[in-house]
Design a protein around this motif. Structure first.
Motif, PDB file in Angstrom:
ATOM      1  N   THR A 135     -52.546  17.184 -29.641  1.00 54.42           N
ATOM      2  CA  THR A 135     -51.480  17.548 -29.237  1.00 54.42           C
ATOM      3  C   THR A 135     -50.639  16.965 -28.081  1.00 54.42           C
ATOM      4  OG1 THR A 135     -52.797  19.757 -29.421  1.00 54.42           O
ATOM      5  CG2 THR A 135     -50.948  20.102 -27.945  1.00 54.42           C
TER       6      THR A 135
ATOM      7  N   TYR B 291     -46.766  15.959 -29.079  1.00 54.02           N
ATOM      8  CA  TYR B 291     -45.708  16.578 -28.140  1.00 54.02           C
ATOM      9  C   TYR B 291     -45.084  15.261 -27.417  1.00 54.02           C
ATOM     10  CZ  TYR B 291     -47.446  21.261 -28.375  1.00 54.02           C
ATOM     11  OH  TYR B 291     -47.456  22.664 -28.651  1.00 54.02           O
TER      12      TYR B 291
ATOM     13  N   TRP C 171     -41.551  16.949 -28.387  1.00 51.75           N
ATOM     14  CA  TRP C 171     -41.224  17.746 -27.356  1.00 51.75           C
ATOM     15  C   TRP C 171     -41.276  16.714 -26.123  1.00 51.75           C
ATOM     16  CZ3 TRP C 171     -43.356  23.135 -26.671  1.00 51.75           C
ATOM     17  CH2 TRP C 171     -42.475  24.084 -25.859  1.00 51.75           C
TER      18      TRP C 171
ATOM     19  N   ALA D  55     -47.975  19.917 -23.462  1.00 51.48           N
ATOM     20  CA  ALA D  55     -49.308  20.235 -24.142  1.00 51.48           C
ATOM     21  C   ALA D  55     -50.142  20.910 -23.126  1.00 51.48           C
ATOM     22  CB  ALA D  55     -49.880  19.019 -24.648  1.00 51.48           C
TER      23      ALA D  55
ATOM     24  N   ALA E  88     -43.122  24.879 -30.136  1.00 51.06           N
ATOM     25  CA  ALA E  88     -43.351  23.527 -30.443  1.00 51.06           C
ATOM     26  C   ALA E  88     -43.379  23.248 -31.998  1.00 51.06           C
ATOM     27  CB  ALA E  88     -44.904  23.255 -30.026  1.00 51.06           C
TER      28      ALA E  88
ATOM     29  N   ARG F 139     -41.193  20.352 -33.625  1.00 46.54           N
ATOM     30  CA  ARG F 139     -41.687  19.591 -34.731  1.00 46.54           C
ATOM     31  C   ARG F 139     -40.933  19.657 -35.967  1.00 46.54           C
ATOM     32  NH1 ARG F 139     -47.494  20.843 -37.673  1.00 46.54           N
ATOM     33  NH2 ARG F 139     -48.416  19.999 -35.686  1.00 46.54           N
TER      34      ARG F 139
END
Length: 170
Positions: A60, A64, A68, A73, A114, A118
């Motif tokens: 994660t 991220y 992001w 995360a 998220a 993505r």
């Protein structure tokens, strides 16, 4: 026409139920394996080694970083797991259960954001995000095995549309 007694009928029902359960288990196992491989291939599209996709929590964090901000995360993981754990230990109807439910819900909202980020990082829009919310494993497989290319985080809608059109023309 053949007559069956109760033992034979119950045996056939149990056999049928076991067959359906076994088939569901096999399908679930295949989907899990394909999702892991899809995640592996998606990480390769980031330029990262695929093994990073199979390490819980670290995957994660790494994802991220590309879609992001890596620091996001932390609240996703803490709110998701913390809310879930608190809900298990809180008494029904207590203030703690309400707080835990809100924390878990906030974690889900961040997870949906998220998913959107993505999808944008791979040149897709809100439709793909909705698909991700409904069937995340299948969409991870599509991102990993499909023509989608990582185009970067913070991509605008116009850039995503151009990237999608280019990948469809290839």
């Amino acid at each position: 026409m053949e007559n069956f007694n109760v033992d034979q009928i119950s045996g056939m029902l149990v056999g049928g139920i076991l067959a359906v359960g076994a088939m569901g288990s096999v399908i679930s196992l295949v989907m899990s394996i394909l999702t892991i491989i899809g995640g592996w291939k998606m990480f390769r599209k980031f330029g990262e080694p695929g093994w990073k996709a199979i390490i819980p929590f670290y995957n994660t964090w790494v994802e991220y970083r590309y879609t992001w901000k890596a620091v996001m995360a932390i609240p996703v993981i803490v709110l998701g797991f913390g809310g879930g754990i608190l809900m298990k230990i809180a008494e029904a109807g207590s203030a703690l259960q309400i707080i835990a439910s809100l924390a878990f819900l906030a974690g889900w909202v961040l997870t949906i954001i998220a998913y959107y980020k993505r999808c944008k990082a791979f040149g897709h829009g809100i439709g793909f995000t909705i698909g991700h919310v409904i069937a995340p494993g299948i969409l991870t497989i599509i991102l990993g095995f499909g023509k989608s290319q990582y185009i970067g985080r913070g991509v605008s809608d116009a850039q995503a549309a151009v990237s999608t059109a280019e990948s469809e023309n290839k």
